[in-house]
Design an enzyme around this catalytic site. Structure first.
Site, PDB file in Angstrom:
ATOM      1  N   HIS A   7      11.156   1.599  40.053  1.00 32.61           N
ATOM      2  CA  HIS A   7      10.819   2.530  41.132  1.00 32.61           C
ATOM      3  C   HIS A   7       9.412   3.075  40.961  1.00 32.61           C
ATOM      4  O   HIS A   7       8.830   2.993  39.880  1.00 32.61           O
ATOM      5  CB  HIS A   7      11.825   3.689  41.238  1.00 32.61           C
ATOM      6  CG  HIS A   7      11.920   4.569  40.027  1.00 32.61           C
ATOM      7  ND1 HIS A   7      12.790   4.309  38.994  1.00 32.61           N
ATOM      8  CD2 HIS A   7      11.256   5.692  39.676  1.00 32.61           C
ATOM      9  CE1 HIS A   7      12.674   5.253  38.068  1.00 32.61           C
ATOM     10  NE2 HIS A   7      11.736   6.106  38.439  1.00 32.61           N
ATOM     11  N   HIS A  79       4.835   8.791  38.852  1.00 32.59           N
ATOM     12  CA  HIS A  79       4.964   7.768  37.808  1.00 32.59           C
ATOM     13  C   HIS A  79       5.481   6.460  38.399  1.00 32.59           C
ATOM     14  O   HIS A  79       5.981   6.438  39.522  1.00 32.59           O
ATOM     15  CB  HIS A  79       5.874   8.230  36.657  1.00 32.59           C
ATOM     16  CG  HIS A  79       7.303   8.485  37.009  1.00 32.59           C
ATOM     17  ND1 HIS A  79       7.772   9.720  37.402  1.00 32.59           N
ATOM     18  CD2 HIS A  79       8.388   7.673  37.018  1.00 32.59           C
ATOM     19  CE1 HIS A  79       9.075   9.649  37.633  1.00 32.59           C
ATOM     20  NE2 HIS A  79       9.475   8.415  37.419  1.00 32.59           N
ATOM     21  N   GLU A 130       7.194   5.210  33.058  1.00 30.51           N
ATOM     22  CA  GLU A 130       8.566   5.358  32.586  1.00 30.51           C
ATOM     23  C   GLU A 130       9.095   3.953  32.271  1.00 30.51           C
ATOM     24  O   GLU A 130       8.842   3.014  33.040  1.00 30.51           O
ATOM     25  CB  GLU A 130       9.419   6.002  33.685  1.00 30.51           C
ATOM     26  CG  GLU A 130      10.887   6.185  33.321  1.00 30.51           C
ATOM     27  CD  GLU A 130      11.692   6.854  34.449  1.00 30.51           C
ATOM     28  OE1 GLU A 130      11.257   6.844  35.614  1.00 30.51           O
ATOM     29  OE2 GLU A 130      12.770   7.400  34.145  1.00 30.51           O
TER      30      GLU A 130
HETATM   31 CO    CO Z   1      11.514   7.828  37.332  1.00 31.25          CO
END
Ligand code: CO
Length: 134
Positions: A7, A79, A130
């Site tokens: 994502h 992020h 991440e």
């Molecule tokens: Co995330």
């Protein structure tokens, strides 16, 4: 080592306005808003054919995205999340290569119930990264 883009997370100051942008203007498939008190955010997922967008809005007093929104009052990309097969192996490799892991360096259970960790933006081309064990 890195796999799929899981994502892209976008911090937003006004969740209803962001939902409207992604649902009504862009025609996206948008989930219900979910409070994640452990992570200090309310999350809305936008399902795309090849990945997801996460709209993040601060929840509570100590939200980790509050400072970001102070610096970026109209919101912004917060992020990106890449999938890895083995998060501990990935972490050990990255640390050996000189990357810094945020927090205590141990994977935590993230918003999708899977182990995640975050890498310092200064080591990742200026982007908070991440990693999620898929
Ligand atoms: Co995330």
């Amino acid at each position: 080592m890195i796999g799929r883009l899981n994502h892209v997370a976008i911090a937003v100051p006004d969740l209803d306005a962001a939902i409207s942008t992604y649902r009504d203007m862009l025609g996206g498939t948008v989930s219900e808003a979910t409070d994640e008190p452990d992570h200090g955010v309310t999350v809305v997922f936008v399902e795309l054919p090849n990945t997801k967008i996460e709209l993040l809005h601060p929840l509570g007093d100590n939200s980790p995205i509050a400072a970001f929104l102070e610096k970026n009052p109209s919101g912004g990309m917060h992020h990106v999340c890449y999938e890895v097969d083995d998060i501990v192996k990935a972490r050990d490799h990255l640390v050996a290569e000189g990357a810094r892991v945020l927090g205590d360096g141990e994977p935590k259970i993230g918003a999708h119930g899977k182990p995640v960790l975050f890498l310092h933006p200064k080591d990742m081309c200026g982007t908070l990264v991440e990693l999620e064990q898929a």
